[in-house]
Write a protein that holds these residues in place. Structure first.
Motif, PDB file in Angstrom:
ATOM      1  N   PHE A 161     -71.982  -2.910   0.553  1.00 16.72           N
ATOM      2  CA  PHE A 161     -70.703  -2.379   0.356  1.00 16.72           C
ATOM      3  C   PHE A 161     -69.688  -3.072   1.543  1.00 16.72           C
ATOM      4  CE2 PHE A 161     -72.671   1.742  -1.327  1.00 16.72           C
ATOM      5  CZ  PHE A 161     -72.133   1.339  -2.718  1.00 16.72           C
ATOM      6  N   ALA A 162     -70.411  -3.497   2.499  1.00 15.46           N
ATOM      7  CA  ALA A 162     -69.517  -4.281   3.738  1.00 15.46           C
ATOM      8  C   ALA A 162     -69.155  -5.605   3.307  1.00 15.46           C
ATOM      9  CB  ALA A 162     -70.057  -4.172   4.930  1.00 15.46           C
ATOM     10  N   LEU A 163     -70.106  -6.296   2.565  1.00 16.43           N
ATOM     11  CA  LEU A 163     -70.280  -8.116   2.589  1.00 16.43           C
ATOM     12  C   LEU A 163     -68.926  -8.012   1.664  1.00 16.43           C
ATOM     13  CD1 LEU A 163     -73.747  -8.864   2.663  1.00 16.43           C
ATOM     14  CD2 LEU A 163     -71.839  -9.764   4.013  1.00 16.43           C
ATOM     15  N   PRO A 164     -68.658  -7.264   0.506  1.00 14.80           N
ATOM     16  CA  PRO A 164     -67.410  -7.604  -0.423  1.00 14.80           C
ATOM     17  C   PRO A 164     -66.033  -7.636   0.681  1.00 14.80           C
ATOM     18  CG  PRO A 164     -68.956  -6.100  -1.532  1.00 14.80           C
ATOM     19  CD  PRO A 164     -69.271  -6.331  -0.076  1.00 14.80           C
ATOM     20  N   PHE A 170     -65.013 -12.782  15.568  1.00 12.98           N
ATOM     21  CA  PHE A 170     -63.853 -11.922  14.739  1.00 12.98           C
ATOM     22  C   PHE A 170     -62.820 -12.938  14.359  1.00 12.98           C
ATOM     23  CE2 PHE A 170     -63.944 -10.955  19.083  1.00 12.98           C
ATOM     24  CZ  PHE A 170     -62.828 -11.588  19.574  1.00 12.98           C
ATOM     25  N   CYS A 171     -62.526 -13.769  14.744  1.00 13.65           N
ATOM     26  CA  CYS A 171     -61.387 -14.844  14.202  1.00 13.65           C
ATOM     27  C   CYS A 171     -60.272 -14.123  13.989  1.00 13.65           C
ATOM     28  CB  CYS A 171     -62.110 -15.452  12.976  1.00 13.65           C
ATOM     29  SG  CYS A 171     -61.878 -17.206  13.191  1.00 13.65           S
ATOM     30  N   TYR A 172     -59.668 -13.568  14.944  1.00 14.79           N
ATOM     31  CA  TYR A 172     -58.239 -12.875  14.599  1.00 14.79           C
ATOM     32  C   TYR A 172     -57.296 -13.936  14.236  1.00 14.79           C
ATOM     33  CZ  TYR A 172     -59.450  -8.380  16.687  1.00 14.79           C
ATOM     34  OH  TYR A 172     -60.058  -6.947  16.805  1.00 14.79           O
ATOM     35  N   SER A 173     -56.518 -13.270  13.215  1.00 16.01           N
ATOM     36  CA  SER A 173     -55.156 -14.218  12.842  1.00 16.01           C
ATOM     37  C   SER A 173     -54.106 -13.872  13.971  1.00 16.01           C
ATOM     38  CB  SER A 173     -54.785 -13.903  11.568  1.00 16.01           C
ATOM     39  OG  SER A 173     -54.103 -12.936  11.316  1.00 16.01           O
ATOM     40  N   TRP A 189     -62.806  -5.365  10.736  1.00 13.77           N
ATOM     41  CA  TRP A 189     -63.483  -4.561  11.093  1.00 13.77           C
ATOM     42  C   TRP A 189     -64.291  -3.243  10.136  1.00 13.77           C
ATOM     43  CZ3 TRP A 189     -65.787  -5.641  15.056  1.00 13.77           C
ATOM     44  CH2 TRP A 189     -65.205  -6.398  16.187  1.00 13.77           C
ATOM     45  N   ILE A 190     -63.652  -3.335   8.944  1.00 15.87           N
ATOM     46  CA  ILE A 190     -64.136  -2.274   7.860  1.00 15.87           C
ATOM     47  C   ILE A 190     -65.531  -2.802   7.330  1.00 15.87           C
ATOM     48  CG2 ILE A 190     -64.028  -1.681   5.283  1.00 15.87           C
ATOM     49  CD1 ILE A 190     -60.885  -1.804   5.621  1.00 15.87           C
ATOM     50  N   PHE A 191     -65.706  -4.269   7.565  1.00 18.66           N
ATOM     51  CA  PHE A 191     -66.919  -4.890   7.375  1.00 18.66           C
ATOM     52  C   PHE A 191     -67.379  -4.916   8.879  1.00 18.66           C
ATOM     53  CE2 PHE A 191     -68.911  -8.810   9.147  1.00 18.66           C
ATOM     54  CZ  PHE A 191     -70.193  -8.843   8.695  1.00 18.66           C
ATOM     55  N   GLY A 192     -66.917  -5.081   9.808  1.00 18.58           N
ATOM     56  CA  GLY A 192     -67.622  -5.403  11.106  1.00 18.58           C
ATOM     57  C   GLY A 192     -68.246  -4.237  11.777  1.00 18.58           C
ATOM     58  N   HIS A 193     -67.503  -3.061  11.574  1.00 20.69           N
ATOM     59  CA  HIS A 193     -68.446  -1.985  12.161  1.00 20.69           C
ATOM     60  C   HIS A 193     -69.530  -1.342  11.306  1.00 20.69           C
ATOM     61  CE1 HIS A 193     -68.940   0.597  15.553  1.00 20.69           C
ATOM     62  NE2 HIS A 193     -69.603   1.272  14.741  1.00 20.69           N
ATOM     63  N   GLU A 215     -71.492  -3.582  10.175  1.00 21.62           N
ATOM     64  CA  GLU A 215     -72.336  -4.416  10.436  1.00 21.62           C
ATOM     65  C   GLU A 215     -72.905  -4.231  11.835  1.00 21.62           C
ATOM     66  OE1 GLU A 215     -72.949  -7.380   9.303  1.00 21.62           O
ATOM     67  OE2 GLU A 215     -73.928  -8.535  10.881  1.00 21.62           O
ATOM     68  N   VAL A 216     -72.486  -3.491  12.517  1.00 19.94           N
ATOM     69  CA  VAL A 216     -72.947  -3.213  13.820  1.00 19.94           C
ATOM     70  C   VAL A 216     -74.428  -2.231  13.552  1.00 19.94           C
ATOM     71  CG1 VAL A 216     -73.011  -1.797  16.063  1.00 19.94           C
ATOM     72  CG2 VAL A 216     -71.072  -3.044  15.163  1.00 19.94           C
ATOM     73  N   TYR A 217     -74.238  -1.354  12.466  1.00 20.05           N
ATOM     74  CA  TYR A 217     -75.337  -0.551  12.211  1.00 20.05           C
ATOM     75  C   TYR A 217     -76.423  -1.366  11.374  1.00 20.05           C
ATOM     76  CZ  TYR A 217     -72.514   2.614  14.203  1.00 20.05           C
ATOM     77  OH  TYR A 217     -71.863   3.581  15.353  1.00 20.05           O
ATOM     78  N   ILE A 218     -75.820  -2.533  10.658  1.00 13.59           N
ATOM     79  CA  ILE A 218     -76.724  -3.321   9.868  1.00 13.59           C
ATOM     80  C   ILE A 218     -77.572  -4.182  11.035  1.00 13.59           C
ATOM     81  CG2 ILE A 218     -76.824  -5.673   8.836  1.00 13.59           C
ATOM     82  CD1 ILE A 218     -74.013  -4.599   7.104  1.00 13.59           C
ATOM     83  N   ILE A 219     -77.099  -4.405  12.173  1.00  9.36           N
ATOM     84  CA  ILE A 219     -77.923  -4.982  12.956  1.00  9.36           C
ATOM     85  C   ILE A 219     -78.670  -4.102  13.683  1.00  9.36           C
ATOM     86  CG2 ILE A 219     -77.574  -6.054  15.391  1.00  9.36           C
ATOM     87  CD1 ILE A 219     -75.035  -7.369  14.475  1.00  9.36           C
ATOM     88  N   ILE A 220     -78.552  -2.930  14.012  1.00 10.92           N
ATOM     89  CA  ILE A 220     -79.269  -1.813  14.846  1.00 10.92           C
ATOM     90  C   ILE A 220     -79.976  -1.128  14.022  1.00 10.92           C
ATOM     91  CG2 ILE A 220     -77.564  -0.009  14.871  1.00 10.92           C
ATOM     92  CD1 ILE A 220     -79.165  -1.400  18.000  1.00 10.92           C
TER      93      ILE A 220
END
Lengths: 665, 205, 110
Positions: A227-230, A157-160, A266-270, A272-277
């Motif tokens: 929608f998440a990738l942008p 997640f590479c937090y700044s 995390w707007i993308f990342g969550h 993403e969890v469903y993209i995986i599952i």
């Protein structure tokens, strides 16, 4: 202004050019490596996705073994703290972006057209482009080990501000940002392509509510990707600009807010969890009915709960940020939303169980993996609900409890299902079975190893062991469970070796075994109505779909007493693959050329802007050649059976790739 | 969305050109792409809104906006949407000469807008607002720069259409290609409608 | 000059004429003029009231946006699925980013 009317008149009206740039004559060959690098066949692209994903599974798995070896005993110096940071970061990035997503893409590419009764995807060349761009991004990302001074070391997640130039001075994070931008372009193109395929290319009678659950889940996944990738694209660009051009997006000293990164990520990342599952959910929704000898229970509920998960997945992202100080209102709202998302997931689990209830269960390897998925995902889901309680989450954040949770979801729910899918569709793809006995060894080793690895992490987390720490001291009570987890991880590794051995050995043994025939499992969806392996043109003639589970109703009927009766032999109603005059889209080299240009632009941004010029020329030239090259090779001409409009396809590429691209350059 | 598309039109004889939704693949793909672009621009706009007052003691974009100038260039971009739709309308009727002319005018209006942006950036830079000056500046240049890149790509596509038409390769048959490029162009315009109001016109509280 | 061709058969019903487009552009021009006038608060003093200013600007923006999408992008004539997919992206973007800004206390600064 007079132009001759071509029989294959293209939307763009561009005349045909066999060698638009004077090089790379349009490939005609069948077979050989040229066939693979220029193919636009969704099945070959699917296979390539699968092979490449399994390669990166091994890479990510070796990284995991290094982590577990380091943590087997307290106070070990097997790998340095800095290297440890790079390895766990690259493990996460590799497993998410370079293994699970492309493996799901392999299933999506291979199966969506077959399940909806289509000859190919809507844009075959864009499909090839997606694969090559993804592969070039994946390779680019991993070259940071060699030329970038090590991998990214900031967590997946590479937090700044940890990802900034001050705390991450090597090029690892640059490679992370550019690599994920490139793979993001691939996923976006692929998402649009597959959505259009599902909406536009269905066989006659294949209404949306007759599509198999797998296709539905993959469709929802593609919407999530689109929608998440942008969002992650913007986040990565801001990060890259901060590091490369000294912009001020995440520098707290300059008044910027590092929380912005967390929100965007995390707007993308969550989702993403469903993209995986969700692909895995779809796969087991095909396997379980087949081996329960019953239709799926509550098809409509299954579809709508998938859509609901897709929607609600957008409203829970801040539960990853409960301890970041987002304020009590945000915490309360996201806590509630997170609890609600368990509802549609629970619907799915109940539907799988009720599908099996009273069925004639056949525990093939695929079925074992599917039931394992349901059980393991349930555990992961339940520990997920414990995170939704913000006070509990405050204790669990950044401990091994979180690591345990998301591995139960992603490995238990995602990877097990994908392996099940591999055993299920292997005969369809390759024309021979994977050995069941070795398959069962593979399953049990993986299941036991998985639970031994990640089960103890719940305990470790609740005992207070932190994530991302390269070692721990003796005497905190962490020793035993860490050792167990390490042993478990090696069991998983052995199970994967068994899988590869099974793949190799089963192919060797296949010559002495009878072929599987079109429908070895007596299954339900359209891909089983055509020969195994799938002929290049898929369907001899497009099926006329009359109901959900259309193929099953070709074979069976329900009599007046409600009993299932066989009405036809599989071989009598299956297609024999003998059609010869089907016109298929022609292969092309340009997707590959375009894909080679992108990492060059990436290296250029990081090392020397002149490389950008080279990469830009290659990419631009490939786009130009792409437009001038017709979708359909007139020399290989058959009938008028294809409908891919060049310029718009290109416009989509140009604006899609371009917008991301130009931002980088 | 699912129920609406379930009513697939069924009157496709042997012609595989007909799609389930009745919309061509290309047009559907472009619309899907545009809807994903909403998320892209949304992220950039939110970033700017969050940072617009964070000047770190230096000059802010809002301090030096030249509203009359930006109004003119915004109006130019808005009117390019009219010329675009007139180009499409002409091509639909097969009036290729007129269509080409409108395509060229559209591209030129886009060029004027980009020229205005270059002028704006230059003058802002002279007034002390560099890309790295502060978070507000970074966010402003990234947002408007991204939009500028989109306009530039649009100009490239319009010019490609014009060249193709000039060579006789773009004809009435290709109406849909013009329409799809037009969709992209209008989208870039409506993004600017949003940016113009939210970024430029709403004064700091 | 209406040669019906294969290409236009999907949407040849009720297409606006060029004159219609010009009229819409005229409306857009007028709306933009009103927008720009808000900048001259010293002349139109009621725009100094912030809620009047914000309401005016937002209503004008939405109307302009809607006109271009509906008329110039032909969403009015096209199949509903196009409007729906675009609306989905727009609504999703609006939703997540409004919530994000809200979480940053953007609207109600403490």
């Amino acid at each position: 202004m007079t132009i001759t009317e071509e029989p294959l008149a293209l939307g763009s009206g561009v005349t045909f050019a066999q060698r638009p740039l004077g090089v790379l004559t349009r490939p005609q060959a069948q077979g050989g490596w040229k066939d693979w690098v220029s193919t636009v066949d969704h099945k070959k692209i699917g296979i390539m996705y699968g092979v490449a994903a399994m390669f990166f599974f091994v890479v990510g798995g070796l990284e995991a073994l290094l982590i577990r070896t380091q943590l087997a005993f307290p106070d070990q110096g097997f790998i340095s703290a800095d290297l440890y940071n790079q390895i766990f970061t690259m493990h996460g990035v590799t497993m998410v972006f370079l293994f699970i997503m492309p493996l799901a893409a392999a299933f999506a590419n291979y199966l969506i057209p077959l399940q909806i009764g289509a000859r190919d995807v809507a844009f075959p060349r864009l499909n090839a482009l997606s694969f090559w761009v993804w592969l070039s991004g994946a390779i680019f990302l991993n070259t940071s080990w060699i030329v970038g001074g090590g991998g990214a070391n900031c967590g997946w997640f590479c937090y700044s501000p940890n990802s900034g130039i001050v705390f991450s001075p090597t090029h690892g994070v640059d490679f992370y940002a550019v690599g994920l931008l490139i793979t993001g372009i691939a996923s976006l193109v692929s998402a649009v392509n597959l959505i259009v395929t599902c909406l536009n290319m269905r066989a006659p009678g294949m209404d949306l509510m007759r599509m198999p659950v797998l296709t539905w889940m993959l469709l929802v996944t593609q919407f999530l990707l689109a929608f998440a990738l942008p969002v992650i694209t913007v986040a990565l660009l801001l990060l890259l600009f901060d590091r490369t051009f000294d912009s001020q997006f995440f520098d707290p000293d300059a008044g910027a807010d590092p929380l912005l990164w967390q929100h965007l990520f995390w707007i993308f990342g969550h989702p993403e969890v469903y993209i995986i599952i969700l692909p895995s959910f779809g796969i087991i929704s095909e396997i379980i009915p087949t081996f329960s000898r019953k239709p799926i229970f509550g098809y409509t509920a299954m579809v709508f709960s998938g859509i609901a998960i897709g929607f609600m997945g957008w409203g829970v992202w801040a539960h990853h940020m409960f301890v970041s100080g987002i304020g009590p209102i945000s915490v309360a709202a996201f806590s509630m939303a997170t609890m609600f998302i368990a509802v549609p997931t629970g619907v799915k689990i109940l539907n799988w169980l009720t599908t099996m209830w009273g069925g004639k269960l056949h525990f093939t390897t695929a079925m074992l993996f599917a039931t394992g998925t349901v059980a393991m995902f349930t555990i992961g889901g339940l520990s997920g609900v414990t995170h939704s309680l913000a006070p509990a989450d405050t204790q669990q954040t950044d401990t091994y409890y979180i690591v345990a949770h998301f591995h139960y979801v992603i490995f238990g729910g995602g990877v097990l299902g994908l392996f099940g899918g591999a055993y299920f569709w292997w005969p369809k793809v390759f024309g021979h079975f994977l050995n069941e006995k070795r398959g069962k060894i593979n399953f049990w080793l993986m299941l036991i190893g998985f639970n031994l690895t990640f089960g103890p992490m719940h305990v470790l987390g609740l005992q207070g062991m932190s994530r991302r720490i390269d070692t721990y001291s003796a005497g905190y009570g962490f020793e035993f469970w860490n050792l167990m987890a390490t042993i478990g991880s090696y069991l998983i590794a052995i199970s994967v070796v068994v899988f590869f051995y099974n793949v190799w050995k089963s192919k060797k043994e296949a010559v002495d075994l009878p072929p599987p025939g079109p429908d070895p499992w007596d299954a339900r969806s359209l891909e089983w109505s055509i020969p195994s392996p799938t002929p290049e043109h898929n369907f001899d003639e497009l099926p006329q779909v009359e109901s959900f589970d259309h193929w099953w109703f070709q074979k069976y009927d329900i009599d007046d007493e409600g009993k299932v009766v066989r009405i036809a032999n599989t071989d009598d109603v299956a297609q024999d693959g003998s059609a010869t005059d089907v016109h298929l889209p022609s292969p092309s080299y340009w997707p590959l050329v375009l894909a080679i240009g992108l990492p060059l632009i990436g290296y250029g941004i990081i090392f020397n802007l002149w490389l950008c010029v080279l990469g830009g020329l290659l990419t631009g030239g490939a786009i130009y050649a792409w437009v001038l090259e017709p979708v359909d090779d007139p020399d290989a001409g058959h009938g008028h059976d294809d409908h891919h409009d060049e310029a718009a396809e290109l416009a989509a590429v140009a604006s899609g790739a371009g917008s991301d691209n130009e931002g980088e350059g | 969305m699912s129920t609406a598309t379930a009513t697939a039109d069924t009157h496709h004889d042997h012609d595989s050109h007909a799609t389930n939704t009745g919309i061509s693949n290309n047009k559907l793909a472009m619309w899907l792409f545009l809807s994903t672009e909403c998320l892209l621009f949304g992220a950039l706009i939110s970033t700017y809104l969050l940072y617009k007052t964070r000047g770190n003691g230096d000059v802010l974009p809002t301090d030096i906006f030249d509203i009359p100038f930006t109004s003119v260039s915004s109006f130019v971009l808005l009117m390019s949407s009219l010329t675009m739709v007139l180009a499409l309308s002409a091509v639909t009727r097969g009036e290729m000469d007129r269509g080409k002319a409108w395509l060229l005018v559209t591209a030129m209006l886009g060029g004027v807008f980009i020229g205005g942006q270059v002028y704006e950036f230059t003058s802002f830079y002279r007034e002390g607002l560099g890309y790295t000056t502060n978070p507000a500046a970074s966010a402003f240049y990234t947002l408007t720069g991204f939009h500028g890149v989109h306009v530039s790509l649009g100009i490239l596509m319009l010019m490609s259409l014009w060249v193709a038409a000039q060579q006789g390769k773009l004809t009435q048959k290709n109406t849909e290609t013009v329409e799809i490029v037009g969709l992209y162009w209008h989208f870039v315009d409506i993004v600017w409608i949003f940016i113009f109001t939210v970024i430029y016109l709403i004064p700091p509280a | 000059m209406s040669e019906a061709t294969a290409v236009s058969e999907t949407h040849d019903d009720h297409h606006p004429s060029d004159w219609d487009y010009v009229k819409i552009a005229g409306i857009l021009a007028v709306l933009t003029t009103i927008e720009v006038l808000t900048y001259f608060e010293s002349v139109f003093t009621f725009f100094e009231t912030r809620w009047i200013l914000l309401t005016t600007l937002f209503v004008l923006m939405v109307v302009k946006f809607w006109l271009v999408a509906r008329m110039f992008m032909h969403l009015k004539q096209d199949k509903p699925i196009l409007s729906q997919s675009f609306a989905a992206g727009l609504a999703l973007a609006t939703g997540v980013y409004l919530v994000t800004l809200f979480a940053f206390d953007f609207f109600f600064s403490a």
